[in-house]
Scaffold this active site. Structure first.
Site, PDB file in Angstrom:
ATOM      1  N   LYS A  13       0.840  -1.210   0.000  1.00  0.00           N
ATOM      2  CA  LYS A  13       0.000   0.000   0.000  1.00  0.00           C
ATOM      3  C   LYS A  13       0.877   1.265   0.000  1.00  0.00           C
ATOM      4  CE  LYS A  13      -2.098  -1.127   3.878  1.00  0.00           C
ATOM      5  NZ  LYS A  13      -1.386  -2.369   4.176  1.00  0.00           N
ATOM      6  N   ARG A  88     -10.144   0.975   7.922  1.00  0.00           N
ATOM      7  CA  ARG A  88      -9.712  -0.369   8.257  1.00  0.00           C
ATOM      8  C   ARG A  88     -10.804  -1.176   8.956  1.00  0.00           C
ATOM      9  NH1 ARG A  88      -3.862   0.509   8.593  1.00  0.00           N
ATOM     10  NH2 ARG A  88      -2.854  -1.483   8.902  1.00  0.00           N
ATOM     11  N   ARG A 127      11.909  -5.975   4.359  1.00  0.00           N
ATOM     12  CA  ARG A 127      11.886  -4.559   4.767  1.00  0.00           C
ATOM     13  C   ARG A 127      12.722  -4.364   6.037  1.00  0.00           C
ATOM     14  NH1 ARG A 127       6.223  -1.788   5.512  1.00  0.00           N
ATOM     15  NH2 ARG A 127       5.962  -3.229   7.254  1.00  0.00           N
ATOM     16  N   ARG A 139      10.546  -0.889  12.584  1.00  0.00           N
ATOM     17  CA  ARG A 139       9.214  -0.750  13.192  1.00  0.00           C
ATOM     18  C   ARG A 139       9.007  -1.790  14.285  1.00  0.00           C
ATOM     19  NH1 ARG A 139       4.766  -0.031   8.482  1.00  0.00           N
ATOM     20  NH2 ARG A 139       3.561  -1.213   9.992  1.00  0.00           N
ATOM     21  N   ARG A 150      -1.249  -8.624  13.362  1.00  0.00           N
ATOM     22  CA  ARG A 150      -1.716  -7.614  12.393  1.00  0.00           C
ATOM     23  C   ARG A 150      -2.514  -8.291  11.276  1.00  0.00           C
ATOM     24  NH1 ARG A 150       3.860  -5.217  10.973  1.00  0.00           N
ATOM     25  NH2 ARG A 150       2.766  -4.077   9.324  1.00  0.00           N
TER      26      ARG A 150
HETATM   27  P1  AP5 Z   1       4.772  -1.608   1.889  1.00  0.00           P
HETATM   28  O1  AP5 Z   1       4.498  -0.751   0.709  1.00  0.00           O
HETATM   29  O2  AP5 Z   1       5.442  -0.989   3.069  1.00  0.00           O
HETATM   30  O3  AP5 Z   1       3.440  -2.371   2.338  1.00  0.00           O
HETATM   31  P2  AP5 Z   1       2.210  -1.840   3.192  1.00  0.00           P
HETATM   32  O4  AP5 Z   1       1.014  -2.509   2.634  1.00  0.00           O
HETATM   33  O5  AP5 Z   1       2.219  -0.344   3.236  1.00  0.00           O
HETATM   34  O6  AP5 Z   1       2.604  -2.479   4.581  1.00  0.00           O
HETATM   35  P3  AP5 Z   1       2.590  -1.941   6.083  1.00  0.00           P
HETATM   36  O7  AP5 Z   1       3.326  -2.961   6.879  1.00  0.00           O
HETATM   37  O8  AP5 Z   1       3.063  -0.534   6.196  1.00  0.00           O
HETATM   38  O9  AP5 Z   1       1.034  -1.979   6.340  1.00  0.00           O
HETATM   39  P4  AP5 Z   1       0.206  -2.015   7.593  1.00  0.00           P
HETATM   40  O10 AP5 Z   1      -1.156  -1.828   7.020  1.00  0.00           O
HETATM   41  O11 AP5 Z   1       0.368  -3.177   8.489  1.00  0.00           O
HETATM   42  O12 AP5 Z   1       0.802  -0.796   8.464  1.00  0.00           O
HETATM   43  P5  AP5 Z   1       0.277   0.652   8.817  1.00  0.00           P
HETATM   44  O13 AP5 Z   1       1.451   1.502   8.933  1.00  0.00           O
HETATM   45  O14 AP5 Z   1      -0.842   1.076   7.943  1.00  0.00           O
HETATM   46  O15 AP5 Z   1       5.618  -2.864   1.374  1.00  0.00           O
HETATM   47  C1  AP5 Z   1       6.166  -3.794   2.279  1.00  0.00           C
HETATM   48  C2  AP5 Z   1       7.529  -4.280   1.753  1.00  0.00           C
HETATM   49  O16 AP5 Z   1       7.310  -5.025   0.552  1.00  0.00           O
HETATM   50  C3  AP5 Z   1       8.480  -3.141   1.377  1.00  0.00           C
HETATM   51  O17 AP5 Z   1       9.786  -3.520   1.719  1.00  0.00           O
HETATM   52  C4  AP5 Z   1       8.316  -3.013  -0.143  1.00  0.00           C
HETATM   53  O18 AP5 Z   1       9.479  -2.546  -0.772  1.00  0.00           O
HETATM   54  C5  AP5 Z   1       8.008  -4.434  -0.546  1.00  0.00           C
HETATM   55  N1  AP5 Z   1       7.107  -4.532  -1.692  1.00  0.00           N
HETATM   56  C6  AP5 Z   1       6.026  -3.753  -1.962  1.00  0.00           C
HETATM   57  N2  AP5 Z   1       5.423  -4.161  -3.096  1.00  0.00           N
HETATM   58  C7  AP5 Z   1       6.121  -5.229  -3.551  1.00  0.00           C
HETATM   59  C8  AP5 Z   1       5.984  -6.087  -4.694  1.00  0.00           C
HETATM   60  N3  AP5 Z   1       5.002  -5.917  -5.588  1.00  0.00           N
HETATM   61  N4  AP5 Z   1       6.885  -7.089  -4.852  1.00  0.00           N
HETATM   62  C9  AP5 Z   1       7.878  -7.266  -3.927  1.00  0.00           C
HETATM   63  N5  AP5 Z   1       8.079  -6.471  -2.836  1.00  0.00           N
HETATM   64  C10 AP5 Z   1       7.194  -5.469  -2.641  1.00  0.00           C
HETATM   65  O19 AP5 Z   1      -0.389   0.403  10.279  1.00  0.00           O
HETATM   66  C11 AP5 Z   1       0.407   0.118  11.415  1.00  0.00           C
HETATM   67  C12 AP5 Z   1      -0.472   0.080  12.656  1.00  0.00           C
HETATM   68  O20 AP5 Z   1      -1.072   1.374  12.873  1.00  0.00           O
HETATM   69  C13 AP5 Z   1      -1.679  -0.879  12.613  1.00  0.00           C
HETATM   70  O21 AP5 Z   1      -1.321  -2.204  12.969  1.00  0.00           O
HETATM   71  C14 AP5 Z   1      -2.630  -0.227  13.637  1.00  0.00           C
HETATM   72  O22 AP5 Z   1      -2.240  -0.519  14.945  1.00  0.00           O
HETATM   73  C15 AP5 Z   1      -2.408   1.260  13.398  1.00  0.00           C
HETATM   74  N6  AP5 Z   1      -3.344   1.803  12.390  1.00  0.00           N
HETATM   75  C16 AP5 Z   1      -3.013   2.351  11.184  1.00  0.00           C
HETATM   76  N7  AP5 Z   1      -4.115   2.738  10.524  1.00  0.00           N
HETATM   77  C17 AP5 Z   1      -5.166   2.430  11.336  1.00  0.00           C
HETATM   78  C18 AP5 Z   1      -6.575   2.561  11.172  1.00  0.00           C
HETATM   79  N8  AP5 Z   1      -7.119   3.097  10.064  1.00  0.00           N
HETATM   80  N9  AP5 Z   1      -7.355   2.126  12.195  1.00  0.00           N
HETATM   81  C19 AP5 Z   1      -6.838   1.608  13.321  1.00  0.00           C
HETATM   82  N10 AP5 Z   1      -5.510   1.419  13.522  1.00  0.00           N
HETATM   83  C20 AP5 Z   1      -4.671   1.847  12.525  1.00  0.00           C
END
Ligand code: AP5
Length: 205
Positions: A13, A88, A127, A139, A150
């Site tokens: 994402k 979410r 990552r 992280r 998660r």
């Molecule tokens: P990346 O692009 O970082 O993936 P991502 O989907 O953004 O993954 P995250 O781990 O950041 O998502 P998340 O939803 O768990 O975390 P968030 O910060 O939102 O890619 C990952 C890796 O893969 C990278 O190294 C990249 O280079 C590689 N990659 C990407 N595409 C690729 C491909 N096609 N092929 C190969 N490699 C690839 O949330 C964190 C925490 O915050 C949550 O757990 C929760 O506690 C809280 N939170 C956030 N938003 C909310 C909400 N709306 N409501 C409640 N709690 C929330």
């Protein structure tokens, strides 16, 4: 352009959001990044969110809805935005619908990135390894134990949004197992197919 990126942790994402930001000159709204900044700055929201995030659970709906509501009022939103990590839960999606309706903003599409579980695990491992090699702080929720929580949160709380947006005819599903470049191309192709962007603008740079 107003988009939502939906997908499990590690689906890409954040990666795709950044590419959309550069291509279409829109703003990325990542609730994960905003919450991590709040934790680092030890704001009241950060103090509330810290342990919840470290455990792999979701921060309360009202907290993230108020963050997004404030952000949508900022002047830099005029060209559009891509929401990364929000909504979410179904209540978050319903709250977003209300906010957008009040602001007379139309959502163009919700892009779901589909990636299988073993690929998610290895992407997050990569990552972590890359961040360590660059000397960056890893992280705290990127451990295998927290990642599995998660993923469980995603399956139970977020996956119902696939049905929610499909019913509202907003859902575009993309095979997130392709290379980063191919995923970007497919997103652009679908955005052009629904008329959200001109075919010329969606073509690879
Ligand atoms: P990346 O692009 O970082 O993936 P991502 O989907 O953004 O993954 P995250 O781990 O950041 O998502 P998340 O939803 O768990 O975390 P968030 O910060 O939102 O890619 C990952 C890796 O893969 C990278 O190294 C990249 O280079 C590689 N990659 C990407 N595409 C690729 C491909 N096609 N092929 C190969 N490699 C690839 O949330 C964190 C925490 O915050 C949550 O757990 C929760 O506690 C809280 N939170 C956030 N938003 C909310 C909400 N709306 N409501 C409640 N709690 C929330």
């Amino acid at each position: 352009m107003r988009l939502i990126l939906l997908g499990p942790p590690g689906a890409g994402k954040g990666t795709q959001a950044q590419r959309l930001v550069h291509k279409y000159n829109i703003v990325q709204l990542s609730t994960g990044e905003m919450l991590r900044a709040a934790v680092a700055a030890e704001t009241p929201i950060g103090l509330q969110a810290k342990d919840i995030m470290a455990s792999g659970a979701l921060v309360p709906d009202e907290v993230v809805v108020s963050i997004i509501s404030d952000r949508l009022d900022q002047p830099d939103m005029k060209n559009g935005f891509v929401l990364d990590g929000f909504p979410r839960t179904v209540p978050q999606a319903a709250a977003l619908d209300d906010l957008l309706r009040k602001k007379h903003i139309k959502l163009d599409a919700v892009v779901e990135l589909r990636v299988n579980e073993s690929a998610l695990l290895s992407r997050v491992e990569t990552r972590v390894a890359e961040m360590r090699a660059r000397g960056e702080e890893v992280r705290i929720d990127d451990t295998p134990e927290v990642l599995s929580k998660r993923l469980a949160s995603y399956r139970s709380m977020t996956e119902p949004l696939i049905h929610y947006y499909s019913e509202r005819r907003k859902l575009l599903t993309v095979d997130g197992m392709m290379t980063i470049e191919h995923v970007t191309r497919e997103i652009n192709r679908l955005l052009s197919a629904i008329g959200a962007v001109e075919p010329k603008a969606a073509a690879p740079a």
